[in-house]
Design an enzyme around this catalytic site. Structure first.
Site, PDB file in Angstrom:
ATOM      1  N   GLY A  92      42.858  30.759  18.654  1.00 20.43           N
ATOM      2  CA  GLY A  92      42.033  31.726  19.391  1.00 20.43           C
ATOM      3  C   GLY A  92      42.881  32.634  20.257  1.00 20.43           C
ATOM      4  O   GLY A  92      44.098  32.479  20.374  1.00 20.43           O
ATOM      5  N   ARG A  95      45.510  34.979  25.153  1.00 19.73           N
ATOM      6  CA  ARG A  95      45.879  35.940  26.189  1.00 19.73           C
ATOM      7  C   ARG A  95      45.339  37.332  25.868  1.00 19.73           C
ATOM      8  O   ARG A  95      45.895  38.335  26.324  1.00 19.73           O
ATOM      9  CB  ARG A  95      47.390  36.012  26.317  1.00 19.73           C
ATOM     10  CG  ARG A  95      48.108  36.306  24.997  1.00 19.73           C
ATOM     11  CD  ARG A  95      49.557  36.616  25.236  1.00 19.73           C
ATOM     12  NE  ARG A  95      50.276  36.706  23.978  1.00 19.73           N
ATOM     13  CZ  ARG A  95      51.527  37.084  23.872  1.00 19.73           C
ATOM     14  NH1 ARG A  95      52.198  37.422  24.950  1.00 19.73           N
ATOM     15  NH2 ARG A  95      52.122  37.144  22.697  1.00 19.73           N
ATOM     16  N   GLY A 128      49.025  33.154  29.402  1.00 20.41           N
ATOM     17  CA  GLY A 128      48.080  34.256  29.159  1.00 20.41           C
ATOM     18  C   GLY A 128      48.670  35.638  29.345  1.00 20.41           C
ATOM     19  O   GLY A 128      47.956  36.629  29.241  1.00 20.41           O
ATOM     20  N   ARG A 178      45.417  47.513  21.912  1.00 19.92           N
ATOM     21  CA  ARG A 178      45.630  47.573  20.462  1.00 19.92           C
ATOM     22  C   ARG A 178      44.326  47.964  19.774  1.00 19.92           C
ATOM     23  O   ARG A 178      43.249  47.580  20.222  1.00 19.92           O
ATOM     24  CB  ARG A 178      46.091  46.190  20.016  1.00 19.92           C
ATOM     25  CG  ARG A 178      46.181  46.005  18.529  1.00 19.92           C
ATOM     26  CD  ARG A 178      47.046  44.816  18.202  1.00 19.92           C
ATOM     27  NE  ARG A 178      46.292  43.564  18.174  1.00 19.92           N
ATOM     28  CZ  ARG A 178      46.864  42.377  17.977  1.00 19.92           C
ATOM     29  NH1 ARG A 178      48.172  42.264  17.841  1.00 19.92           N
ATOM     30  NH2 ARG A 178      46.125  41.294  17.947  1.00 19.92           N
ATOM     31  N   ARG A 185      40.611  37.315  10.733  1.00 15.65           N
ATOM     32  CA  ARG A 185      41.835  36.751  10.161  1.00 15.65           C
ATOM     33  C   ARG A 185      41.456  35.677   9.147  1.00 15.65           C
ATOM     34  O   ARG A 185      40.332  35.161   9.184  1.00 15.65           O
ATOM     35  CB  ARG A 185      42.657  36.075  11.272  1.00 15.65           C
ATOM     36  CG  ARG A 185      42.915  36.964  12.464  1.00 15.65           C
ATOM     37  CD  ARG A 185      43.055  36.119  13.755  1.00 15.65           C
ATOM     38  NE  ARG A 185      43.050  36.978  14.941  1.00 15.65           N
ATOM     39  CZ  ARG A 185      44.129  37.429  15.563  1.00 15.65           C
ATOM     40  NH1 ARG A 185      45.306  37.084  15.133  1.00 15.65           N
ATOM     41  NH2 ARG A 185      44.023  38.199  16.615  1.00 15.65           N
ATOM     42  N   ASP A 254      46.749  32.763  10.893  1.00 16.35           N
ATOM     43  CA  ASP A 254      46.088  33.454  12.011  1.00 16.35           C
ATOM     44  C   ASP A 254      46.637  34.866  12.179  1.00 16.35           C
ATOM     45  O   ASP A 254      46.068  35.667  12.925  1.00 16.35           O
ATOM     46  CB  ASP A 254      46.234  32.662  13.317  1.00 16.35           C
ATOM     47  CG  ASP A 254      47.675  32.296  13.620  1.00 16.35           C
ATOM     48  OD1 ASP A 254      48.339  31.730  12.736  1.00 16.35           O
ATOM     49  OD2 ASP A 254      48.144  32.592  14.730  1.00 16.35           O
ATOM     50  N   ASN A 255      47.728  35.164  11.500  1.00 17.90           N
ATOM     51  CA  ASN A 255      48.287  36.514  11.557  1.00 17.90           C
ATOM     52  C   ASN A 255      48.109  37.240  10.232  1.00 17.90           C
ATOM     53  O   ASN A 255      48.871  38.145   9.913  1.00 17.90           O
ATOM     54  CB  ASN A 255      49.773  36.461  11.923  1.00 17.90           C
ATOM     55  CG  ASN A 255      49.990  35.898  13.324  1.00 17.90           C
ATOM     56  OD1 ASN A 255      49.130  36.016  14.178  1.00 17.90           O
ATOM     57  ND2 ASN A 255      51.143  35.289  13.542  1.00 17.90           N
ATOM     58  N   ASP A 264      50.269  41.578  14.419  1.00 14.88           N
ATOM     59  CA  ASP A 264      51.117  40.685  15.184  1.00 14.88           C
ATOM     60  C   ASP A 264      52.604  40.978  14.970  1.00 14.88           C
ATOM     61  O   ASP A 264      53.263  40.396  14.113  1.00 14.88           O
ATOM     62  CB  ASP A 264      50.811  39.220  14.859  1.00 14.88           C
ATOM     63  CG  ASP A 264      50.901  38.393  16.121  1.00 14.88           C
ATOM     64  OD1 ASP A 264      51.803  38.678  16.929  1.00 14.88           O
ATOM     65  OD2 ASP A 264      50.075  37.484  16.316  1.00 14.88           O
TER      66      ASP A 264
HETATM   67  P1  AMP Z   1      51.169  34.337  17.926  1.00 10.48           P
HETATM   68  O1  AMP Z   1      52.261  33.490  17.363  1.00 10.48           O
HETATM   69  O2  AMP Z   1      51.652  35.375  18.893  1.00 10.48           O
HETATM   70  O3  AMP Z   1      50.308  34.903  16.868  1.00 10.48           O
HETATM   71  O4  AMP Z   1      50.273  33.385  18.824  1.00 10.48           O
HETATM   72  C1  AMP Z   1      49.773  32.162  18.382  1.00 10.48           C
HETATM   73  C2  AMP Z   1      48.737  31.644  19.358  1.00 10.48           C
HETATM   74  O5  AMP Z   1      49.307  31.461  20.656  1.00 10.48           O
HETATM   75  C3  AMP Z   1      47.559  32.550  19.570  1.00 10.48           C
HETATM   76  O6  AMP Z   1      46.442  31.712  19.696  1.00 10.48           O
HETATM   77  C4  AMP Z   1      47.872  33.256  20.852  1.00 10.48           C
HETATM   78  O7  AMP Z   1      46.706  33.696  21.519  1.00 10.48           O
HETATM   79  C5  AMP Z   1      48.569  32.169  21.628  1.00 10.48           C
HETATM   80  N1  AMP Z   1      49.511  32.677  22.646  1.00 10.48           N
HETATM   81  C6  AMP Z   1      50.719  33.247  22.424  1.00 10.48           C
HETATM   82  N2  AMP Z   1      51.306  33.558  23.596  1.00 10.48           N
HETATM   83  C7  AMP Z   1      50.460  33.188  24.582  1.00 10.48           C
HETATM   84  C8  AMP Z   1      50.493  33.252  26.002  1.00 10.48           C
HETATM   85  N3  AMP Z   1      51.531  33.741  26.672  1.00 10.48           N
HETATM   86  N4  AMP Z   1      49.420  32.773  26.679  1.00 10.48           N
HETATM   87  C9  AMP Z   1      48.370  32.255  26.040  1.00 10.48           C
HETATM   88  N5  AMP Z   1      48.275  32.163  24.710  1.00 10.48           N
HETATM   89  C10 AMP Z   1      49.297  32.625  23.977  1.00 10.48           C
HETATM   90 MG    MG Z   2      48.819  36.027  16.373  1.00 13.17          MG
END
Ligand code: AMP
Ligand code: MG
Length: 487
Positions: A92, A95, A128, A178, A185, A254-255, A264
């Site tokens: 989910g 952030r 976040g 964005r 997804r 998820d991406n 992403d």
């Molecule tokens: P990502 O690899 O950037 O696609 O992120 C994978 C998951 O980690 C997603 O659910 C993001 O919302 C969560 N996420 C990444 N960075 C943060 C952050 N700094 N704070 C909270 N959630 C994060």
């Molecule tokens: Mg992502």
């Protein structure tokens, strides 16, 4: 100063209304002193937002989610995902917020999504937040991809929050605004499926059909047609990445979008030297998402989508599986066709050239480029000059000059079209060393290098004087280049 009132910003919430089970209403953290770092004025105009107003105090507060137009319902979206092959049931938006949906000047529904707005219920242990550098990175890379003609999420603005973000060191914080044709997804379908609520899964599929693949609605089997459309969109997308030398770096489910847009921009990078095994991400130790593995990774992700959609494909599970398998079999064919057509275009080959001749030209060239680790982007652009005048710039990029000459003689004999080549072989890509240089300067408060880089990469096919530095390969002492995830 413009007079567009906030009330002129109409944000709809169709996702939140139709799929409440997949969204949690949420608010962005308050930011005392936001400062606009970069605004995409053409995109703002396309969205019907007044660029001047977006620069006002009120506009900037909209861009960080501190001002919410009446009637809008900002939500954090729920999704699951396979990350490097491992299933994570509850990811989910940790952030990020979907502020709402705008209907743009062309009548298209677009998500306005804010990243770095503080912790949401999906944040788990994380803070976040997002830092200025990575958010500007996403801005540059996504806008470059758009200009290169690749389907992608867009970047509307980056706003500095004045908050400190703790990573290896303390970094200045930011929010990225964005824009995407949606944030559905593969992981959204996985999440819906995991709830066991087939009605929810069906509503999600109907929502995706209406939003992205309306042609599927009229098909005999709309949900199978949806799956087929996603397969086709992803095959075409990944072929474009490969033709440009783009390494996404974190192709988790998820991406992976249902729309077929790139999403992403964490650890992604463009190839300098051609190396099929190239990996840039510090966390991709096994090379799962190495350059050459991207088509297979995409197909694997689509298999996960098929699994999630099985109950919609047929009530009999075996029948559902065979329908899914059949649809997925189209992927390698569609991918190869898109890639071959793209390589023919890169080489300026005539339309009527025999396929066998074309593929042997392509294959033999790739061997030479790989052997000598030739700069992918510089080579193809220079090759247009070879077609035009016999210029040596492309040849000079190789060590094996005799090998090149033999190949080039065969290639020139088929009559390549240099104008057509220049339309598909970019001069300017966001080169890793330039991106790093621009981001370091921006974090220190100097936005000029970023501005110059954006100027180059947002018109990538038109060579212009004064931008020579942006066209050149990396300096000898640059690299190996490493990118970081979880930014
Ligand atoms: P990502 O690899 O950037 O696609 O992120 C994978 C998951 O980690 C997603 O659910 C993001 O919302 C969560 N996420 C990444 N960075 C943060 C952050 N700094 N704070 C909270 N959630 C994060
Ligand atoms: Mg992502």
């Amino acid at each position: 100063m413009s007079t567009q009132p906030l009330s002129a910003v109409v944000l709809e919430s169709r996702f939140a209304q139709e799929l409440g089970e997949l969204s949690v209403p949420w608010r962005a953290d308050d930011v005392a002193d936001p400062r606009l770092l970069v605004l995409n004025e053409p995109l703002a105009a396309e969205l019907g937002l007044d660029p001047e107003w977006l620069q006002s105090a009120e506009g900037v507060r909209l861009l960080i989610g501190n001002l919410v137009p009446q009637g809008a319902v900002p939500v954090a979206q729920a999704y699951s995902g396979h990350q490097f092959g491992w299933y994570a049931p509850s990811l989910g938006d940790g952030r990020a917020l979907l502020l709402g949906e705008l209907v743009d000047a062309g009548g298209r529904r677009r998500d306005l999504h804010l990243k770095g707005i503080g912790r949401t219920p999906f944040a788990r242990g994380a803070d976040g937040l997002a830092a200025v550098g990575p958010m500007l990175r996403e801005y540059v890379l996504s806008e470059a991809m758009h200009a290169l003609g690749v389907p992608t999420t867009r970047s509307l603005a980056v706003v500095a929050t004045g908050r400190q973000v703790r990573r290896e060191s303390l970094l200045p914080g930011a929010v990225l605004a964005r824009v995407a044709s949606s944030h559905l997804r593969v992981g959204t379908f996985q999440y819906a499926r995991a709830t066991g609520d087939i009605d929810l899964l069906r509503r999600l599929a109907d929502h995706a059909v209406a939003r992205h693949h309306p042609g599927a609605a009229g098909a005999e089997h709309p949900h199978l047609a949806l799956f087929e459309a996603v397969v086709a969109a992803q095959a075409s997308l990944v072929a474009r990445w490969m033709l440009l030398g783009f390494v996404h770096g974190v192709m988790n489910t998820d991406n992976t979008t249902v729309s077929g847009e790139t999403i992403d921009y964490g650890p992604c990078a463009f190839l300098d030297a051609f190396d099929p095994a190239a990996v840039y991400s510090s966390v991709d130790r096994g090379g799962r998402y190495a350059f050459r593995n991207q088509p297979v990774a995409a197909q694997w992700n689509l298999a996960r989508l098929a699994e999630a959609m099985l109950p919609l494909l047929h009530e009999d599970q075996d029948r559902a599986v065979s329908l899914a398998e059949e649809a997925l079999e189209a992927f390698p064919r569609q991918y190869s066709a898109a890639w071959s057509a793209g390589m023919r275009a890169k080489l300026g080959l005539p339309q009527d050239l025999d396929d066998d001749v074309a593929s042997s030209l392509v294959d033999d060239l790739l061997v030479l480029l790989q052997q000598d680790r030739v700069d992918w982007t510089a080579f193809f652009r220079a090759l247009g000059g070879t077609a035009r005048t016999g210029a040596h710039a492309a040849r000079d990029l190789l060590l094996d000059r005799r090998g090149f000459d033999t190949w080039a003689e065969r290639w020139r004999a088929v009559g390549p079209d240099p104008e057509a080549m220049d339309r598909v072989n970019p001069v300017y890509i966001p080169r890793n060393h330039l991106v790093e240089e621009a981001l370091s300067a921006a974090v220190e408060g100097d936005l000029d290098p970023l501005g110059r880089l954006l100027e180059a990469v947002t018109a990538p096919y038109d060579e212009r004087p004064g931008l020579e530095r942006c066209a050149a390969g990396p300096p000898e002492d640059f690299g190996p280049y490493t990118t970081y995830c979880g930014t």
